[in-house]
Design a protein around this motif. Structure first.
Motif, PDB file in Angstrom:
ATOM      1  N   GLN A 235      27.193  15.639 -45.030  1.00 44.99           N
ATOM      2  CA  GLN A 235      26.573  15.075 -43.830  1.00 44.99           C
ATOM      3  C   GLN A 235      27.335  13.833 -43.376  1.00 44.99           C
ATOM      4  O   GLN A 235      27.881  13.092 -44.190  1.00 44.99           O
ATOM      5  N   PHE A 236      27.337  13.636 -42.054  1.00 43.76           N
ATOM      6  CA  PHE A 236      28.035  12.496 -41.471  1.00 43.76           C
ATOM      7  C   PHE A 236      27.135  11.813 -40.455  1.00 43.76           C
ATOM      8  O   PHE A 236      26.351  12.464 -39.753  1.00 43.76           O
ATOM      9  N   TRP A 237      27.252  10.492 -40.402  1.00 41.62           N
ATOM     10  CA  TRP A 237      26.576   9.702 -39.378  1.00 41.62           C
ATOM     11  C   TRP A 237      27.635   9.159 -38.430  1.00 41.62           C
ATOM     12  O   TRP A 237      28.799   8.994 -38.808  1.00 41.62           O
ATOM     13  N   LEU A 238      27.232   8.868 -37.203  1.00 44.61           N
ATOM     14  CA  LEU A 238      28.166   8.370 -36.193  1.00 44.61           C
ATOM     15  C   LEU A 238      27.951   6.881 -35.985  1.00 44.61           C
ATOM     16  O   LEU A 238      26.830   6.443 -35.699  1.00 44.61           O
ATOM     17  N   GLN A 239      29.011   6.097 -36.131  1.00 46.65           N
ATOM     18  CA  GLN A 239      28.914   4.666 -35.834  1.00 46.65           C
ATOM     19  C   GLN A 239      29.604   4.374 -34.510  1.00 46.65           C
ATOM     20  O   GLN A 239      30.620   4.968 -34.173  1.00 46.65           O
ATOM     21  N   GLN A 240      29.000   3.463 -33.739  1.00 51.64           N
ATOM     22  CA  GLN A 240      29.569   3.031 -32.461  1.00 51.64           C
ATOM     23  C   GLN A 240      29.462   1.515 -32.375  1.00 51.64           C
ATOM     24  O   GLN A 240      28.468   0.931 -32.815  1.00 51.64           O
ATOM     25  N   THR A 241      30.473   0.886 -31.803  1.00 50.43           N
ATOM     26  CA  THR A 241      30.374  -0.551 -31.578  1.00 50.43           C
ATOM     27  C   THR A 241      29.322  -0.829 -30.508  1.00 50.43           C
ATOM     28  O   THR A 241      29.128  -0.037 -29.586  1.00 50.43           O
ATOM     29  N   ARG A 242      28.646  -1.943 -30.640  1.00 55.30           N
ATOM     30  CA  ARG A 242      27.666  -2.368 -29.638  1.00 55.30           C
ATOM     31  C   ARG A 242      28.389  -3.077 -28.505  1.00 55.30           C
ATOM     32  O   ARG A 242      28.922  -4.173 -28.684  1.00 55.30           O
ATOM     33  N   PHE A 243      28.380  -2.463 -27.338  1.00 53.93           N
ATOM     34  CA  PHE A 243      29.129  -3.026 -26.212  1.00 53.93           C
ATOM     35  C   PHE A 243      28.393  -4.178 -25.536  1.00 53.93           C
ATOM     36  O   PHE A 243      28.933  -4.809 -24.631  1.00 53.93           O
ATOM     37  N   ASP A 244      27.153  -4.459 -25.975  1.00 51.48           N
ATOM     38  CA  ASP A 244      26.456  -5.627 -25.442  1.00 51.48           C
ATOM     39  C   ASP A 244      26.797  -6.894 -26.212  1.00 51.48           C
ATOM     40  O   ASP A 244      26.359  -7.986 -25.827  1.00 51.48           O
ATOM     41  N   CYS A 245      27.570  -6.775 -27.283  1.00 53.14           N
ATOM     42  CA  CYS A 245      27.870  -7.916 -28.154  1.00 53.14           C
ATOM     43  C   CYS A 245      29.320  -8.378 -27.998  1.00 53.14           C
ATOM     44  O   CYS A 245      30.227  -7.557 -27.871  1.00 53.14           O
ATOM     45  N   THR A 246      29.503  -9.690 -28.036  1.00 50.88           N
ATOM     46  CA  THR A 246      30.835 -10.284 -28.130  1.00 50.88           C
ATOM     47  C   THR A 246      30.986 -10.852 -29.541  1.00 50.88           C
ATOM     48  O   THR A 246      30.084 -10.726 -30.366  1.00 50.88           O
ATOM     49  N   ASP A 247      32.109 -11.494 -29.815  1.00 48.35           N
ATOM     50  CA  ASP A 247      32.297 -12.089 -31.143  1.00 48.35           C
ATOM     51  C   ASP A 247      31.235 -13.139 -31.446  1.00 48.35           C
ATOM     52  O   ASP A 247      30.822 -13.306 -32.597  1.00 48.35           O
ATOM     53  N   LYS A 248      30.773 -13.847 -30.391  1.00 51.85           N
ATOM     54  CA  LYS A 248      29.824 -14.943 -30.606  1.00 51.85           C
ATOM     55  C   LYS A 248      28.487 -14.760 -29.895  1.00 51.85           C
ATOM     56  O   LYS A 248      27.495 -15.372 -30.275  1.00 51.85           O
ATOM     57  N   GLY A 249      28.468 -13.939 -28.856  1.00 53.13           N
ATOM     58  CA  GLY A 249      27.258 -13.866 -28.056  1.00 53.13           C
ATOM     59  C   GLY A 249      26.956 -12.475 -27.544  1.00 53.13           C
ATOM     60  O   GLY A 249      27.209 -11.479 -28.217  1.00 53.13           O
ATOM     61  N   ARG A 250      26.447 -12.416 -26.300  1.00 53.50           N
ATOM     62  CA  ARG A 250      25.979 -11.156 -25.733  1.00 53.50           C
ATOM     63  C   ARG A 250      26.344 -11.052 -24.252  1.00 53.50           C
ATOM     64  O   ARG A 250      26.608 -12.052 -23.589  1.00 53.50           O
ATOM     65  N   TYR A 251      26.324  -9.821 -23.760  1.00 58.34           N
ATOM     66  CA  TYR A 251      26.354  -9.545 -22.327  1.00 58.34           C
ATOM     67  C   TYR A 251      24.963  -9.079 -21.904  1.00 58.34           C
ATOM     68  O   TYR A 251      24.299  -8.326 -22.629  1.00 58.34           O
ATOM     69  N   HIS A 252      24.544  -9.497 -20.725  1.00 61.35           N
ATOM     70  CA  HIS A 252      23.285  -9.001 -20.187  1.00 61.35           C
ATOM     71  C   HIS A 252      23.451  -7.524 -19.848  1.00 61.35           C
ATOM     72  O   HIS A 252      24.460  -7.102 -19.282  1.00 61.35           O
ATOM     73  N   MET A 253      22.448  -6.742 -20.202  1.00 66.20           N
ATOM     74  CA  MET A 253      22.514  -5.298 -20.004  1.00 66.20           C
ATOM     75  C   MET A 253      21.208  -4.822 -19.374  1.00 66.20           C
ATOM     76  O   MET A 253      20.134  -5.312 -19.690  1.00 66.20           O
ATOM     77  N   ILE A 254      21.335  -3.857 -18.484  1.00 67.60           N
ATOM     78  CA  ILE A 254      20.152  -3.222 -17.904  1.00 67.60           C
ATOM     79  C   ILE A 254      20.415  -1.733 -17.783  1.00 67.60           C
ATOM     80  O   ILE A 254      21.525  -1.307 -17.431  1.00 67.60           O
ATOM     81  N   SER A 255      19.427  -0.935 -18.121  1.00 61.59           N
ATOM     82  CA  SER A 255      19.563   0.511 -17.976  1.00 61.59           C
ATOM     83  C   SER A 255      19.247   0.912 -16.540  1.00 61.59           C
ATOM     84  O   SER A 255      18.672   0.134 -15.764  1.00 61.59           O
ATOM     85  N   ALA A 256      19.606   2.139 -16.191  1.00 65.03           N
ATOM     86  CA  ALA A 256      19.232   2.641 -14.866  1.00 65.03           C
ATOM     87  C   ALA A 256      17.714   2.702 -14.735  1.00 65.03           C
ATOM     88  O   ALA A 256      17.161   2.505 -13.654  1.00 65.03           O
ATOM     89  N   SER A 257      17.040   2.947 -15.846  1.00 61.17           N
ATOM     90  CA  SER A 257      15.584   2.949 -15.853  1.00 61.17           C
ATOM     91  C   SER A 257      15.039   1.582 -15.453  1.00 61.17           C
ATOM     92  O   SER A 257      14.162   1.464 -14.598  1.00 61.17           O
ATOM     93  N   GLY A 258      15.572   0.524 -16.078  1.00 57.53           N
ATOM     94  CA  GLY A 258      15.117  -0.825 -15.758  1.00 57.53           C
ATOM     95  C   GLY A 258      15.559  -1.291 -14.385  1.00 57.53           C
ATOM     96  O   GLY A 258      14.824  -1.997 -13.687  1.00 57.53           O
ATOM     97  N   LEU A 259      16.753  -0.882 -13.990  1.00 54.48           N
ATOM     98  CA  LEU A 259      17.299  -1.308 -12.699  1.00 54.48           C
ATOM     99  C   LEU A 259      16.536  -0.716 -11.531  1.00 54.48           C
ATOM    100  O   LEU A 259      16.290  -1.378 -10.528  1.00 54.48           O
ATOM    101  N   LEU A 260      16.149   0.561 -11.677  1.00 53.68           N
ATOM    102  CA  LEU A 260      15.566   1.304 -10.558  1.00 53.68           C
ATOM    103  C   LEU A 260      14.082   1.591 -10.742  1.00 53.68           C
ATOM    104  O   LEU A 260      13.499   2.332  -9.950  1.00 53.68           O
ATOM    105  N   ASP A 261      13.484   1.007 -11.792  1.00 50.89           N
ATOM    106  CA  ASP A 261      12.082   1.290 -12.110  1.00 50.89           C
ATOM    107  C   ASP A 261      11.843   2.798 -12.192  1.00 50.89           C
ATOM    108  O   ASP A 261      10.884   3.340 -11.611  1.00 50.89           O
ATOM    109  N   ALA A 262      12.708   3.470 -12.928  1.00 53.08           N
ATOM    110  CA  ALA A 262      12.639   4.923 -13.075  1.00 53.08           C
ATOM    111  C   ALA A 262      12.198   5.277 -14.496  1.00 53.08           C
ATOM    112  O   ALA A 262      12.683   4.700 -15.464  1.00 53.08           O
TER     113      ALA A 262
END
Length: 411
Positions: A235-262
């Motif tokens: 069995q294998f698991w998939l790892q992905q880097t978190r694109f909302d994270c920087t070395d020291k902080g974060r980027y603001h992120m919003i989904s299409a659901s949150g953006l469009l109230d969908a």
């Protein structure tokens, strides 16, 4: 549990944390008000389409986000994380049915995806500083998902309270290569996606997603860094880097659901509108990227393309762009329709190509036809890659046939 308003904080890319505004609730609903200093420094809204960048008191819609504004609802987990949260509440004597959305945000605190966090935090117990081994915690998560209650429920909540209906963990890869499940560990932030016999693709899901992400990357579609983790027993698991994270902080992120109230729990979006929203929020280049992702989803039968499977990132100057492509996997719907439609058609984009092209700034459908030919050509390598990874032959055959059928639909 919560007897005061919540302060909404934003972590910038350098790690600095600033106050965005205040959330409060009463029997009539939930209200948000921006902080004066924040608006002086950031004159555009966290959610440009449905939250005004001014000092008015703004009431959240009752639906579809638990009575929250969409941008704040994005901070709450989905099926798996909410299940874990409810388990923790019950363990400590609280009825989850009586926990408000703001209390859930206070419990999440600063362990959200994206740059937002909430104070004061609700802590039900003293913080546990133990670091549980990745393999041990992952297998406990799978047991819990499959129906066997784990004694490590708080650890699972700390590591697994992210979005998505299926079990996953937020972990850190330290400088020595070791994985840490402690939320405050220092290093590269990752999401590890687990597998289960209860999945439609069972334990093959990570292998299929790895292959799909490889195809997307080869097509020039931005994806997070990704790799497979050998979990033993084939069995294998998939790892992905978190694109909302920087070395020291974060980027603001919003989904299409949150953006469009969908709603993300039911079909609520159309690719024509989603491409338009991307153009308005970002620019035509990003809209064309969204268009290519829509065509990729169609041709590869990624029909679980709901409103939380698209996201946008803002830098510290509030300049928006598409997030990397994620949750890219073969996921046929029992209704044979996409969660996000093509100009009202959930099965076939053929009659939507002109509208999609126009919203992306193209004067004709020719670039779209070229994109589809390019995508289909790349999928010709699916069978070879899948066999190399050891995917079951019956699944390779099924996916290959489904991709071929989609190509024939648009000829």
């Amino acid at each position: 549990m919560l007897n005061a308003p919540l302060y909404v904080k934003r972590t910038l890319s350098d790690g600095k944390k600033i106050t965005v505004g205040t959330l409060a609730e009463n029997k009539n609903g939930t209200y948000f008000q921006y902080d004066t200093t924040y608006l002086q420094q950031h004159p555009t809204s966290l959610a440009p389409f449905n939250l005004k960048a001014d000092l008015t008191l703004q009431k959240a819609p009752k639906h579809p986000h638990y009575g929250l504004h969409g941008v704040f609802a994005d901070s709450l987990p989905d099926g798996w994380g909410l299940y874990l949260m409810d388990r923790v509440f019950r363990k400590h004597g609280y009825n989850p049915q009586l926990i408000t959305a703001l209390e859930r945000l206070a419990y999440i605190g600063d362990q959200c995806l994206g740059a937002l966090s909430y104070e004061p935090e609700i802590q039900l117990t003293d913080p546990d500083t133990a670091d549980v081994n990745l393999m041990q915690l992952g297998k406990e998560a799978i047991k819990e998902f499959e129906g066997t209650e784990s004694h490590l429920i708080e650890h699972l909540m700390n590591a697994g309270g992210s979005g998505g209906a299926r079990p996953k963990m937020n972990v850190t890869q330290c400088s020595d290569g070791r994985y840490s499940t402690h939320p405050d560990a220092i290093g590269k932030k990752l999401i590890v996606k687990l597998t289960s016999e209860k999945f439609a693709l069972k334990h093959a899901e990570s292998l299929v997603e790895f292959t799909y992400m490889t195809m997307a990357k080869n097509l020039g579609i931005e994806v997070p860094e990704f790799a497979l983790i050998d979990a033993g027993d084939g069995q294998f698991w998939l790892q992905q880097t978190r694109f909302d994270c920087t070395d020291k902080g974060r980027y603001h992120m919003i989904s299409a659901s949150g953006l469009l109230d969908a709603s993300f729990r039911e079909p609520s979006l159309d690719y024509v509108d989603l491409i338009k929203a991307t153009r308005l929020l970002c620019n035509p280049d990003e809209a064309r990227k969204m268009l290519k992702r829509a065509l990729f989803n169609f041709l590869t039968v990624n029909q679980d393309d709901h409103a939380k499977n698209f996201a946008f990132l803002a830098d510290d100057n509030d300049q928006w762009r598409l997030s990397p492509f994620y949750d890219v996997v073969y996921s046929p719907s029992p209704y044979q329709e996409h969660m996000t439609a093509f100009h009202g058609n959930g099965r076939n984009p053929a009659k939507a190509l002109e509208q999609m092209a126009g919203q992306a700034g193209y004067s004709s459908v020719k670039p779209l036809l070229e994109m589809m030919e390019e995508i289909y050509s790349e999928t010709r390598n699916f069978r070879t890659r899948a066999r190399h990874l050891g995917l079951p032959e019956h699944l390779i055959k099924e996916i290959g046939q489904q991709i071929d059928a989609r190509w024939k639909q648009i000829q």
